[in-house]
Design a protein around this motif. Sequence first.
Motif, PDB file in Angstrom:
ATOM      1  N   PHE A  73      12.411  18.455   2.658  1.00 33.09           N
ATOM      2  CA  PHE A  73      13.332  18.604   1.525  1.00 33.09           C
ATOM      3  C   PHE A  73      13.204  17.509   0.476  1.00 33.09           C
ATOM      4  O   PHE A  73      13.752  17.625  -0.620  1.00 33.09           O
ATOM      5  CB  PHE A  73      14.780  18.663   2.017  1.00 33.09           C
ATOM      6  CG  PHE A  73      15.287  17.397   2.634  1.00 33.09           C
ATOM      7  CD1 PHE A  73      15.842  16.384   1.873  1.00 33.09           C
ATOM      8  CD2 PHE A  73      15.219  17.218   4.006  1.00 33.09           C
ATOM      9  CE1 PHE A  73      16.320  15.225   2.451  1.00 33.09           C
ATOM     10  CE2 PHE A  73      15.695  16.055   4.599  1.00 33.09           C
ATOM     11  CZ  PHE A  73      16.256  15.051   3.816  1.00 33.09           C
ATOM     12  N   ALA A  74      12.469  16.445   0.781  1.00 35.00           N
ATOM     13  CA  ALA A  74      12.306  15.369  -0.199  1.00 35.00           C
ATOM     14  C   ALA A  74      10.843  15.139  -0.562  1.00 35.00           C
ATOM     15  O   ALA A  74      10.553  14.280  -1.398  1.00 35.00           O
ATOM     16  CB  ALA A  74      12.918  14.071   0.337  1.00 35.00           C
ATOM     17  N   GLY A  75       9.928  15.874   0.065  1.00 35.07           N
ATOM     18  CA  GLY A  75       8.527  15.733  -0.261  1.00 35.07           C
ATOM     19  C   GLY A  75       7.945  14.392   0.158  1.00 35.07           C
ATOM     20  O   GLY A  75       8.518  13.667   0.981  1.00 35.07           O
ATOM     21  N   ALA A  76       6.813  14.054  -0.441  1.00 37.00           N
ATOM     22  CA  ALA A  76       6.126  12.812  -0.100  1.00 37.00           C
ATOM     23  C   ALA A  76       6.983  11.594  -0.387  1.00 37.00           C
ATOM     24  O   ALA A  76       6.924  10.591   0.343  1.00 37.00           O
ATOM     25  CB  ALA A  76       4.810  12.719  -0.867  1.00 37.00           C
ATOM     26  N   SER A  77       7.812  11.659  -1.417  1.00 41.96           N
ATOM     27  CA  SER A  77       8.649  10.507  -1.758  1.00 41.96           C
ATOM     28  C   SER A  77       9.637  10.191  -0.647  1.00 41.96           C
ATOM     29  O   SER A  77       9.940   9.022  -0.381  1.00 41.96           O
ATOM     30  CB  SER A  77       9.401  10.762  -3.076  1.00 41.96           C
ATOM     31  OG  SER A  77      10.224  11.919  -2.968  1.00 41.96           O
ATOM     32  N   ALA A 128       0.822  -1.209   0.000  1.00 40.80           N
ATOM     33  CA  ALA A 128       0.000   0.000   0.000  1.00 40.80           C
ATOM     34  C   ALA A 128       0.857   1.260   0.000  1.00 40.80           C
ATOM     35  O   ALA A 128       0.601   2.206  -0.754  1.00 40.80           O
ATOM     36  CB  ALA A 128      -0.925  -0.008   1.212  1.00 40.80           C
ATOM     37  N   VAL A 129       1.886   1.287   0.845  1.00 37.46           N
ATOM     38  CA  VAL A 129       2.744   2.473   0.916  1.00 37.46           C
ATOM     39  C   VAL A 129       3.486   2.678  -0.403  1.00 37.46           C
ATOM     40  O   VAL A 129       3.622   3.813  -0.887  1.00 37.46           O
ATOM     41  CB  VAL A 129       3.730   2.354   2.097  1.00 37.46           C
ATOM     42  CG1 VAL A 129       4.736   3.491   2.075  1.00 37.46           C
ATOM     43  CG2 VAL A 129       2.968   2.344   3.422  1.00 37.46           C
ATOM     44  N   ALA A 130       3.968   1.606  -1.017  1.00 32.81           N
ATOM     45  CA  ALA A 130       4.651   1.727  -2.308  1.00 32.81           C
ATOM     46  C   ALA A 130       3.709   2.291  -3.363  1.00 32.81           C
ATOM     47  O   ALA A 130       4.102   3.144  -4.186  1.00 32.81           O
ATOM     48  CB  ALA A 130       5.188   0.367  -2.736  1.00 32.81           C
ATOM     49  N   GLY A 159       3.122   6.087  -3.808  1.00 31.07           N
ATOM     50  CA  GLY A 159       4.074   6.891  -4.552  1.00 31.07           C
ATOM     51  C   GLY A 159       3.679   7.145  -5.990  1.00 31.07           C
ATOM     52  O   GLY A 159       4.292   7.964  -6.684  1.00 31.07           O
ATOM     53  N   ILE A 160       2.644   6.445  -6.465  1.00 34.94           N
ATOM     54  CA  ILE A 160       2.160   6.654  -7.830  1.00 34.94           C
ATOM     55  C   ILE A 160       1.326   7.934  -7.876  1.00 34.94           C
ATOM     56  O   ILE A 160       0.607   8.255  -6.945  1.00 34.94           O
ATOM     57  CB  ILE A 160       1.297   5.450  -8.289  1.00 34.94           C
ATOM     58  CG1 ILE A 160       2.138   4.177  -8.291  1.00 34.94           C
ATOM     59  CG2 ILE A 160       0.687   5.703  -9.662  1.00 34.94           C
ATOM     60  CD1 ILE A 160       1.343   2.931  -8.607  1.00 34.94           C
TER      61      ILE A 160
END
Length: 453
Positions: free
Chosen positions: A359-363, A286-288, A291-292
């Motif tokens: 500094f890296a956002g949601a990703s 689900a977490v992966a 990222g879409i």
Amino acid sequence: MNATEKRAIAALATVYGSRMLGLFMILPVFVLLGRDLQGASPALLGVALGAYGLSQALLQIPFGMLSDRFGRKPLIQVGLVLFAVGSLLAGWSDSIQGVIAGRILQGSGAIASVLMALASDLTREENRTKGMATIGLSIGMAFALSLVLGPMVGDAYGLTGIFLLTAVLAGIGMVLVATIVPTPETRTHQPDALPARDQLRQVLTSGRLLRLDGGIFVLHLTLTALFLIVPLTLEELGLGTNQHWWVYLSVMGAGFVAMLPLLIIGEKKRRLKQVMTVAVALLGVAVALMGIGWERIAGFWVVLFIFFTGFNLLEALLPSLISKEAPAAGKGSAMGVYSTSQFMGSFVGGALGGWLSGFAGASGVIVLILLAIAVWLGLVVTMAPPRYATSLALQLTEEHTQDPRTMREAFLAIPGVDDAVVLAGSGEAWLKVDRQQFSEESLWRLPFVARQI
């Protein structure tokens, strides 16, 4: 249960549930509404979201131990006052620093273990499990309700409204404790209720328990960190804050229904390790998928459904496994460390997740969560199958002459008994038994066993 027990448990469950409702309501809306606070940044928003977990983690066990000395109800009232004052401080603050201070003060009222101990004091042995289960149910209901009420109250009254409602709930809790909850004549020292110094060392050196403590740490790290990105994603998909409630309500409900067959299979078929592996894997999937770049709410709803199926399953499995793996007469200590790990996970998830999102956002948040889940999955895959043992409390005969060591050896010689602790001072013995192998006939042949309690 008699009328007094029912009244006590109902009141304590209400106090516990309303307190957790206040803590949880902020989760689904804080990252959206907190952006308007002075000095707000992604890192500080994350710290504020998880700050209560730090003080909860540090004070959970000390509060329980202090209640043995100063009484349960006074400690609960102190904790509720701290919780209310922290809520007011956060509600009246227009800066992120003030909210962080309020959240830390909220968490400093770490009364969970004291509430459980008071429930133990006010119920007879044969009804204690029912009482604990009722209070546990209130926590799950509070979490589900918070995901609905949080967006509604936040949309109508903002963060101030949520925090002030939380303070009101704490005030109601104080009134209930003062007027409805009976004052116990004596304080019992139930091993299943409070941490004990002589048991903590054994719990902290048990590899099997530490894996489960690590699991609840990662689970609540994941939950807190995800609420730094999920509300923003829903907003990007065109849903206003006042519409988020139906998404959370539907995925929580559907996830609960979906996890029930897996939970039943795990318990009935003794496949808890396999079911736990599936649940952790569901979290990772689900977490992966989060990222879409989702363009439709339907697709993101499915992702949240997968997540909450795994989450609900693990929230049910982990306390059960802790109970099975805890040493005889050591459940209170095991649960104390478990709760500390849970709250520390919330703090780390908020603080580290917020820092990464800056500094890296949601990703960056997603990578953090996936790394934590990968470590957890490795621990689950390599762990030994859990013991399927339950606790059994026994009253010893008053005229017994055997020393505690001899009695313990006699208990351990019975088929199906995994562990035994003899509390000579209180005339009790606590066993961990595998019901499928346990020889109850052999137990009652022992001359120093009076009855089950």
